[in-house]
Design a protein around this motif. Structure first.
Motif, short mmCIF file in Angstrom:
data_model
loop_
_atom_site.label_atom_id
_atom_site.label_comp_id
_atom_site.label_asym_id
_atom_site.label_seq_id
_atom_site.Cartn_x
_atom_site.Cartn_y
_atom_site.Cartn_z
N THR A 69 13.45 44.46 30.70
CA THR A 69 12.49 43.58 30.03
C THR A 69 12.71 42.12 30.44
O THR A 69 11.75 41.38 30.65
CB THR A 69 12.65 43.70 28.50
OG1 THR A 69 12.46 45.07 28.14
CG2 THR A 69 11.65 42.85 27.77
N ALA A 70 13.96 41.72 30.56
CA ALA A 70 14.30 40.31 30.82
C ALA A 70 14.02 39.88 32.25
O ALA A 70 13.76 38.70 32.49
CB ALA A 70 15.77 40.06 30.49
N LYS A 71 14.03 40.80 33.20
CA LYS A 71 13.94 40.38 34.60
C LYS A 71 12.63 39.66 34.93
O LYS A 71 12.60 38.83 35.82
CB LYS A 71 14.19 41.54 35.55
CG LYS A 71 13.13 42.57 35.62
CD LYS A 71 13.54 43.65 36.61
CE LYS A 71 12.46 44.70 36.73
NZ LYS A 71 12.87 45.74 37.67
N ASP A 72 11.57 39.94 34.18
CA ASP A 72 10.30 39.25 34.43
C ASP A 72 10.33 37.79 33.98
O ASP A 72 9.48 37.01 34.39
CB ASP A 72 9.16 39.97 33.71
CG ASP A 72 8.89 41.34 34.32
OD1 ASP A 72 9.23 41.56 35.50
OD2 ASP A 72 8.34 42.20 33.61
N LEU A 73 11.29 37.43 33.13
CA LEU A 73 11.40 36.05 32.64
C LEU A 73 12.26 35.17 33.53
O LEU A 73 12.22 33.96 33.42
CB LEU A 73 12.00 36.05 31.23
CG LEU A 73 11.32 36.90 30.18
CD1 LEU A 73 12.13 36.87 28.89
CD2 LEU A 73 9.90 36.45 29.95
N MET A 74 13.01 35.80 34.41
CA MET A 74 14.02 35.09 35.18
C MET A 74 13.50 34.61 36.52
O MET A 74 12.79 35.31 37.21
CB MET A 74 15.22 36.00 35.47
CG MET A 74 15.87 36.57 34.26
SD MET A 74 16.44 35.30 33.17
CE MET A 74 16.27 36.16 31.65
N TYR A 75 13.94 33.43 36.85
CA TYR A 75 13.75 32.91 38.20
C TYR A 75 14.99 33.26 39.01
O TYR A 75 14.91 33.58 40.18
CB TYR A 75 13.54 31.40 38.13
CG TYR A 75 13.21 30.77 39.45
CD1 TYR A 75 11.96 30.97 40.03
CD2 TYR A 75 14.13 29.99 40.10
CE1 TYR A 75 11.66 30.40 41.25
CE2 TYR A 75 13.84 29.42 41.33
CZ TYR A 75 12.60 29.63 41.90
OH TYR A 75 12.30 29.08 43.11
N ALA A 76 16.15 33.23 38.35
CA ALA A 76 17.40 33.59 39.00
C ALA A 76 18.42 33.95 37.92
O ALA A 76 18.36 33.44 36.81
CB ALA A 76 17.93 32.43 39.83
#
Length: 113
Positions: free
Chosen positions: A98-105
């Motif tokens: 779920t979190a990976k879509d929010l991350m730039y890095a």
């Protein structure tokens, strides 16, 4: 006092969020991440196994952050608990997806399974 062989294991994760993320999504992400401390259960005891978690925003003016804006410091009893968290815990895996879509890095990246 902990001896080197019995010292807890520290796991540090640094995030750089996507510039398009809304404040509501950030708050939801923080809440979900913090809930892992009580939701991640040991496979045999079925009790929470993460000893502690702290989080915070980088407020340093030093130029070494490489754009990472937030950090989380997780503490585990031993390496086996950290290994389970990183590679097998279904609650952590679901959170990471779920979190990976929010991350730039993210530093470090968890092993993908």
């Amino acid at each position: 006092m902990n001896t080197p062989t019995s010292a807890p294991i520290t796991h540090i994760v640094l995030f750089k969020y996507s510039p398009s993320i809304t404040w509501a999504k950030l708050e939801s992400h923080f809440s979900s991440f913090l809930s892992l401390q009580s939701k991640c259960l040991h496979p045999s005891t079925r009790k929470p196994y993460m000893k502690s978690m702290r989080m915070g925003k980088n407020r340093s003016w030093e130029p070494y952050s490489k754009g990472m804006t937030h950090g989380f410091v997780l503490e585990f009893e031993d390496q086996d608990d950290l290994n389970y968290y990183l590679t097998q815990d279904p609650v952590h895996k679901a959170f990471s997806q779920t979190a990976k879509d929010l991350m730039y890095a993210v530093i470090p990246k968890c092993p993908s399974n």
